[in-house]
Design an enzyme around this catalytic site. Structure first.
Site, PDB file in Angstrom:
ATOM      1  N   SER A   1       1.307  -3.528   2.974  1.00 53.19           N
ATOM      2  CA  SER A   1       0.380  -4.256   0.998  1.00 53.19           C
ATOM      3  C   SER A   1      -0.311  -5.068   1.420  1.00 53.19           C
ATOM      4  O   SER A   1      -0.202  -6.514   2.153  1.00 53.19           O
ATOM      5  CB  SER A   1       1.390  -4.406   0.130  1.00 53.19           C
ATOM      6  OG  SER A   1       2.190  -5.694   0.538  1.00 53.19           O
ATOM      7  N   ASP A   2      -1.410  -5.171   0.638  1.00 55.74           N
ATOM      8  CA  ASP A   2      -2.126  -6.234   0.467  1.00 55.74           C
ATOM      9  C   ASP A   2      -0.887  -7.731  -0.341  1.00 55.74           C
ATOM     10  O   ASP A   2       0.669  -7.322  -0.830  1.00 55.74           O
ATOM     11  CB  ASP A   2      -3.235  -6.755  -0.459  1.00 55.74           C
ATOM     12  CG  ASP A   2      -3.728  -7.842  -0.795  1.00 55.74           C
ATOM     13  OD1 ASP A   2      -3.928  -8.367  -0.165  1.00 55.74           O
ATOM     14  OD2 ASP A   2      -5.679  -7.645  -0.729  1.00 55.74           O
ATOM     15  N   CYS A   3      -1.143  -8.998  -0.264  1.00 53.60           N
ATOM     16  CA  CYS A   3      -0.175  -9.978  -0.338  1.00 53.60           C
ATOM     17  C   CYS A   3       0.244  -9.887  -2.235  1.00 53.60           C
ATOM     18  O   CYS A   3       0.088  -9.976  -2.555  1.00 53.60           O
ATOM     19  CB  CYS A   3      -0.095 -11.031  -0.142  1.00 53.60           C
ATOM     20  SG  CYS A   3      -0.230 -10.587   1.895  1.00 53.60           S
TER      21      CYS A   3
END
Ligand SMILES: *[C@@H]1O[C@H](CO)[C@@H](O)[C@H](O)[C@H]1NC(C)=O
Ligand SMILES: *[C@@H]1O[C@H](CO)[C@@H](O)[C@H](O)[C@H]1NC(C)=O
Length: 775
Positions: A292-294
């Site tokens: 995932s993006d953070c």
């Protein structure tokens, strides 16, 4: 990417990079230095190198307790001491050099600096995929060397960023390979192959293509990337936004894709099983993991997803997410299991993908220094002379000559020896303007001012002219005075990360603050037409400079990396003949009237929507995609092939393969099929000639156009590019492999690939060649 990175880069800007390097990363808690040392090696199947990585990963996962499993679901994964497995930091970055963003890389040992290549958009302007490949390779090598030296506790690099640079205001456009899907796809493949290395057994590093998909807006009119729902047509998704990701996975064999914060048509990308499982892992066959993006999973709960934190964790994992950057899944994973929102099998599946990558990186093969492939890499391989040369080569080959009236450039070196120079501008001596974002500490930097003073003239005087790139305060009087009393005036203007960066999109395409009035005043005062060098990520509207006869030459130098100052100087003095070509359209300021959240690529004349990129925007451009001058005069011509009678060779194959489109005006590519597509390929040859006066490189861009741009056909579409060195007076033939199924096809409204019957035109500059596709 992520919120913490945005926070870091903000502070990097404010406080300087030295402080940034002190931000501590979480200590992963002692433990062994590597897995599968002598005590474990003979004991466990997961240590057996003879077995496939997937099988080894499955063996390890099967041995873990539920608590141990949940602990592995975040980017900072603790060790499993009872099996001698050390902790692992998944998050490292290597956009244009090993980076200090993320937690995985440490610059506090033998390695204190790394080779910092130009920001990606400038590197793209070379249209030379051998440079892109070699940069990937160099970054992968430096990361490996740091790993061997104990300065990296991970080798999963979350680069490249291959989102399409759709809107010129986007603060992260600088990180991307530009607006064209074919170029971005080729960049992705070259860079990923370089990073991951050529070994079939052990990855040099793992590359991650981000951010899938249709993410290219950070902050516009109270719409931010954390809450943006991108409305994207099937046609645009298939033809514009997804191709770089597909190429990354299918051709580049990338071992990771990162999903974006963005929702696409109402579904958050990181909870979209259609995207993650069906398309990326299924159709594209990705062998790797999805990150995932953070904090994107936390955001599912916070802003996008009704329900509990456990629902969010389960929705992402069930959709096909393997790794959550952040600790949300580690914190809420156990409750999600207990509440049966997800099953242990869901978690196992993700962990097998994650551990398989660590196996493929060789992290379960015992002492990494004993690795026959990478074990010998060390400090001598970081900032090596070859890597430094490559940083210079990439910057030189990217720089774009936008204007050169009356041969203002190149300057003559012998003349310079006795001449006086005025160097003016906030970016002339600003090391930060060389780096862009997502950089690491460079091994060395040379600003343009330093390069000019050190190598070219003893008589250089400098004033910044502006307080900063924002240029709220300008000292026009001082700058004009200096120009009036110098033989040559060179201005270094442009942008900085205060105008464009992650989390910050521009609202104007003009040069900031008082830059324009300063440039105009200096040009009026100077003895000769001045030279304007722009250090920017994204494009700027410099119409005023384009048409001002007192501005003799303009260069775009991107954010050119550690060797950028020297590269610019070499171009100014004709020691390098510029060959870069713009990888994005330079729109006029009026383009900022277009709503940034309108994702449509095609123009809509009924409402005045102008469309996006060279493929669909037909309005005025300050400079067009592919534009770029040289100090030499080059000609490029398509070689006619009389024997083929201007029909696409082998179209009779279609009949032979019983592909018949009946009364329809087009063929379905799917019906033609892979084997026939393969046999339809033919070469197109372009003859390039350097008419002098200088040796130089030429990037040949080959386009396709249709007889009309009706029914949503692009105005033109890049088919391929090749870069060719030519001595003055020399001629060469450059050959392109044309695959009609790929290059002659267009995408219909519902996302289907078709080839129109009848005429198509291959184009190089003004030269066109008709090729009819019909049986
Ligand atoms: C999870 O991360 C957040 C910051 O993103 C931090 O504030 C919090 O303390 C962390 N929680 C745990 C249990 O580590
Ligand atoms: C010319 O066309 C023929 C027949 O399709 C093909 O075999 C040949 O390679 C082509 N030559 C060039 C120079 O394109």
């Amino acid at each position: 990417m992520d919120r913490r990175a945005a926070f870091f880069s903000y502070h990097a800007g404010v406080m300087g990079t030295a402080l940034l390097m002190l931000v501590p990363s979480v200590v992963l808690g002692g433990g062994p230095a590597f897995s599968c040392g002598p005590p474990q090696q003979a004991q466990y199947a997961f240590c057996n190198r003879a077995l496939p990585a997937e099988q080894r990963a499955a063996d390890l996962v099967a041995k873990l307790t539920l608590e141990e499993k949940v602990s592995q679901l975040g980017d900072q994964a603790p060790g499993v001491p009872r099996f001698g497995v050390p902790g692992y930091n998944w998050w490292s970055e290597g956009l244009h050099g090993v980076s200090m963003w993320g937690h995985g890389m440490h610059f506090n040992g033998a390695v204190r600096g790394v080779t910092t290549f130009p920001q990606v958009l400038l590197t793209t302007a070379s249209f030379d995929d051998s440079i892109w490949y070699r940069i990937g390779q160099a970054i992968g090598t430096e990361a490996r060397a740091m790993f061997n030296l104990g300065q990296a506790d991970g080798l999963t690099i979350w680069s490249p960023n291959v989102n399409i640079y759709r809107d010129p205001r986007w603060g992260r456009g600088q990180e991307t390979p530009g607006e064209d899907p074919a170029t971005a796809s080729k960049y992705a493949v070259a860079f990923v192959r370089g990073l991951q290395g050529t070994s079939t057994t052990t990855l040099q590093t793992s590359a991650c293509c981000k951010h899938a998909t249709a993410y290219d807006l950070d902050d516009w009119n109270r719409i931010g990337r954390y809450n943006f729902n991108a409305k994207v047509t099937a046609q645009d998704l298939e033809e514009t936004f997804n191709p770089p990701f597909k190429s990354c996975v299918v051709e580049g064999k990338a071992t990771c894709v990162m999903c974006a914060y963005t929702s696409v048509n109402g579904i958050p990308a990181c909870a979209d099983s259609g995207l993650l499982t069906k398309t990326i892992k299924g159709e594209w066959g990705m062998n790797g993991y999805i990150s995932s993006d953070c904090d994107a999973v936390a955001l599912l709960y916070g802003t996008r997803y009704s329900g509990t934190p456990e629902d969010a964790v389960a929705a992402a994992i069930k959709a096909g997410l393997d790794m959550n950057c952040g600790n949300f899944s580690q914190v809420h994973g156990m409750a999600a299991l207990q509440q049966r929102k997800m099953s242990e099998q869901d978690v196992d599946k993700a962990l097998r993908n994650l551990f398989a990558i660590r196996m493929r990186l060789g992290h379960f093969d015992g002492d990494p220094l004993q690795s026959p492939l990478y074990g010998r890499l060390g400090a001598q391989d970081v900032c090596s002379p070859a890597h430094k040369d490559l940083a210079l080569e990439a910057a030189q080959n990217g720089i774009v000559l936008l204007k050169n009236d009356a041969a203002t450039l190149p300057l003559s070196r012998p003349t310079a020896a006795s001449a006086s120079f005025a160097v003016i501008g906030p970016n002339a001596n600003e090391p930060g303007a060389l780096l862009g974002n997502y950089f690491g500490p460079p091994c060395e930097t040379t600003t343009p001012l330093q390069a000019l003073q050190k190598f070219y003239s003893k008589n250089v005087r400098f004033v910044p002219g502006c307080d900063s790139a924002a240029c709220n305060v300008a000292d026009t009087y001082q700058a004009s005075g200096l120009a009036a009393t110098s033989d040559y005036t060179i201005l270094f203007m442009g942008l900085s990360q205060k105008q464009e960066q992650e989390g910050l999109d521009r609202t104007s395409l003009l040069l900031p603050g008082k830059q324009e009035s300063l440039i105009t005043a200096v040009a009026a005062a100077a003895k000769r037409p001045i030279i304007l060098v722009l250090l920017t990520g994204g494009p700027v509207d410099i119409t005023f400079a384009k048409f001002n006869p007192k501005i003799g030459a303009i260069l775009w130098a991107g954010y050119p990396g550690q060797a950028g100052g020297l590269a610019i100087a070499k171009v100014l003095f004709g020691e390098h003949n510029p060959s870069g070509r713009l990888p994005v359209t330079w729109y006029p300021e009026e383009y900022t009237k277009v709503p940034m959240d309108d994702m449509r690529m095609r123009a809509d004349p009924a409402t005045g929507y102008p469309g996006r990129s060279y493929r669909f925007y037909k309005g005025n451009a300050v400079y067009k995609f592919g534009y770029g001058l040289s100090y030499s005069k080059f000609s490029r011509q398509l070689v006619r092939n009389s024997s083929s009678n201007n029909r696409a060779p082998n179209t009779e194959l279609l009949a032979a393969a019983a592909v018949d489109c009946g009364a329809s005006r087009y063929y379905l590519v799917e019906e033609i099929g892979g084997e026939v597509c393969e046999r339809l390929k033919f070469p197109a040859v372009v003859e390039v000639e350097n008419h002098g006066p200088m040796d130089g490189k030429q990037s040949v861009l080959l386009f396709l156009r249709w007889p009309t741009a009706t029914e949503g056909r692009p105005a033109s579409q890049l088919v391929g590019f090749r870069s060719q060195d030519l001595r003055a007076g020399e001629k060469a033939s450059v050959s392109f492999d044309i695959s009609p199924c790929e290059h002659f096809s267009r995408t219909t409204v519902d996302g289907t690939k078709v080839i129109d019957r009848g005429s198509h035109f291959l184009m190089v500059d003004e030269d066109e060649m008709e090729i009819s596709f019909d049986s």
